[in-house]
Design a protein around this motif. Structure first.
Motif, PDB file in Angstrom:
ATOM      1  N   TYR A 145       0.832  -1.213   0.000  1.00  0.00           N
ATOM      2  CA  TYR A 145       0.000   0.000   0.000  1.00  0.00           C
ATOM      3  C   TYR A 145       0.869   1.267   0.000  1.00  0.00           C
ATOM      4  N   GLN A 179      -1.961   2.372  -4.046  1.00  0.00           N
ATOM      5  CA  GLN A 179      -3.178   2.238  -3.230  1.00  0.00           C
ATOM      6  C   GLN A 179      -4.304   1.595  -4.034  1.00  0.00           C
ATOM      7  N   ASP A 180      -3.994   1.212  -5.268  1.00  0.00           N
ATOM      8  CA  ASP A 180      -4.968   0.511  -6.104  1.00  0.00           C
ATOM      9  C   ASP A 180      -4.710  -0.993  -5.938  1.00  0.00           C
ATOM     10  N   LYS A 206     -10.166  -3.090   4.621  1.00  0.00           N
ATOM     11  CA  LYS A 206     -11.306  -2.388   4.001  1.00  0.00           C
ATOM     12  C   LYS A 206     -11.312  -0.909   4.339  1.00  0.00           C
ATOM     13  N   LYS A 207     -10.799  -0.554   5.509  1.00  0.00           N
ATOM     14  CA  LYS A 207     -10.827   0.872   5.862  1.00  0.00           C
ATOM     15  C   LYS A 207      -9.898   1.686   4.945  1.00  0.00           C
ATOM     16  N   HIS A 208      -9.074   0.992   4.174  1.00  0.00           N
ATOM     17  CA  HIS A 208      -8.222   1.685   3.178  1.00  0.00           C
ATOM     18  C   HIS A 208      -8.717   1.404   1.754  1.00  0.00           C
ATOM     19  N   ASP A 209     -10.001   0.972   1.665  1.00  0.00           N
ATOM     20  CA  ASP A 209     -10.610   0.699   0.348  1.00  0.00           C
ATOM     21  C   ASP A 209      -9.888  -0.388  -0.435  1.00  0.00           C
ATOM     22  N   ILE A 210      -9.309  -1.335   0.265  1.00  0.00           N
ATOM     23  CA  ILE A 210      -8.640  -2.450  -0.430  1.00  0.00           C
ATOM     24  C   ILE A 210      -9.665  -3.571  -0.598  1.00  0.00           C
ATOM     25  N   LYS A 211      -9.828  -4.037  -1.824  1.00  0.00           N
ATOM     26  CA  LYS A 211     -10.783  -5.115  -2.095  1.00  0.00           C
ATOM     27  C   LYS A 211     -10.165  -6.445  -1.641  1.00  0.00           C
TER      28      LYS A 211
END
Ligand SMILES: Cc1cc2nc3c(=O)[nH]c(=O)nc-3n(C[C@H](O)[C@H](O)[C@H](O)COP(=O)(O)OP(=O)(O)OC[C@H]3O[C@@H](n4cnc5c(N)ncnc54)[C@H](O)[C@@H]3O)c2cc1C
Length: 301
Positions: free
Chosen positions: A164, A168-169, A188-193
């Motif tokens: 990360y 961040q993708d 998930k709080k970092h928008d990681i799928k």
């Protein structure tokens, strides 16, 4: 038969660096290497100051050229198949795949480690678009759409958090293994799928990843990423020579390359059975060679 001071087995950064230090100390040595160094799959090695981005082949060629300055160093591009010790560890006979037999007073094991992948197809992409070490290859992958593949919870969490930093993708794939609620929340709080579905296939061209197909029919477009292999020593020389191992099978040392067996030394990644870097391995090779040389000087003085 002429008895050498030392035989170094393995010509990666550890063995090459050990050989340079031994040669400069006027030791008569032989270096064996069969070209299966870990970095051979990569296009470029990064992070070694003054050598950033060097091709692994060029690194080895330059090192071997430097060794030619030291007439007591011989190099053999051959596989060592057996090491036989005489009683009391005073002499070691090293046999190679071509039938060569050399005798030395001391041995340095610098044969590296190998990766084991739970998904064999990863190997097709490893070193070109899938990597294991973000310090080595994170910069080149920065801001790209990446995947992180790891099966154990501790590995997927650690590696995803590390990667990360560079992109961040991210999509984290556990290949059918569960991830705890707490673990999922952290990512998930970092928008990681997070995908716990089993991987069916990795698709790409010439080592460059394009997409990952899942067992449920879904497919995810990714241009590369990071994986968490397991590692093992590629031979049992340490065991055959009687070196003491810890409960994880790691060779016990005095941290400067001496094993529990007199005249048997170890250097580089094979020492801890863990991945490091060319700089760390080279440093370990140097440290181990200093131990070998110091022992020879003190024993003979
Ligand atoms: C994909 C990938 C990318 C990497 N990128 C980087 C990077 O950018 N920067 C970085 O610092 N590090 C990088 N590394 C890590 C780096 O390659 C290792 O840290 C380093 O090569 C370890 O050095 P070593 O001398 O301990 O082992 P190795 O380099 O693996 O050398 C061991 C040597 O022993 C020889 N050998 C083994 N068995 C025998 C035998 N029986 N007889 C004769 N010879 C034998 C092999 O031929 C090999 O040359 C990368 C690794 C990989 C896999």
């Amino acid at each position: 038969m002429d008895v050498l001071d030392c035989i170094v087995i393995g010509g990666g950064p550890a063995g090459l660096s050990a050989s340079l230090t031994l040669g400069r100390a006027r030791r008569k040595i032989a270096l064996f290497d069969d070209g299966t160094n870990r970095s051979r799959v990569t296009q470029a090695s990064h992070g070694f100051i003054t050598q950033d981005g060097i091709k692994p082949k060029e690194f080895k060629e330059t090192a071997l050229k430097e060794l030619e300055n030291y007439p007591t160093v011989s190099y053999f591009k051959e596989t060592v198949t057996e090491i036989i010790k005489a009683s009391a560890n005073e002499r070691f006979t090293v046999k190679s795949s071509t039938g060569k037999e050399l005798v030395a007073e001391k041995i340095v094991l610098a044969t590296g480690i190998h990766e084991r992948f739970s998904i064999p197809k990863i190997r097709e992409f490893y070193g070109k678009s899938l990597f294991s070490c973000p310090f080595c290859d994170g910069w080149e992958q920065r801001d790209k759409p990446l995947v992180v593949i790891a099966e154990k919870e501790e590995h997927i969490l650690h590696l995803t958090k590390m990667v990360y930093n560079w992109s961040q993708d991210l999509v984290a794939l556990t290949n059918g293994n569960p991830l705890s609620k707490e673990g999922q929340l952290e990512l998930k709080k970092h928008d990681i799928k997070i995908i716990t579905e089993k991987i069916k296939d990795l698709i790409g061209n010439d080592g460059y990843l394009e997409k990952i197909e899942l067992e449920n029919g879904e497919s995810i477009k990714r241009s590369g990423g990071f994986v968490a292999p397991s590692y093992y020593r590629p031979n049992h020389f340490a065991e055959a020579l009687g070196c003491e191992l810890d409960e994880e099978g790691i060779v016990k040392t005095d941290h400067v390359g001496r094993t529990s067996q007199k005249n048997v030394y170890i250097a580089g990644e094979t020492e801890r059975s863990k991945p490091a870097s060319i700089m760390i391995s080279a440093a370990k090779g140097n440290k181990t060679a200093v131990s070998v040389i110091t022992d020879i000087i003190m024993e003979r003085f």
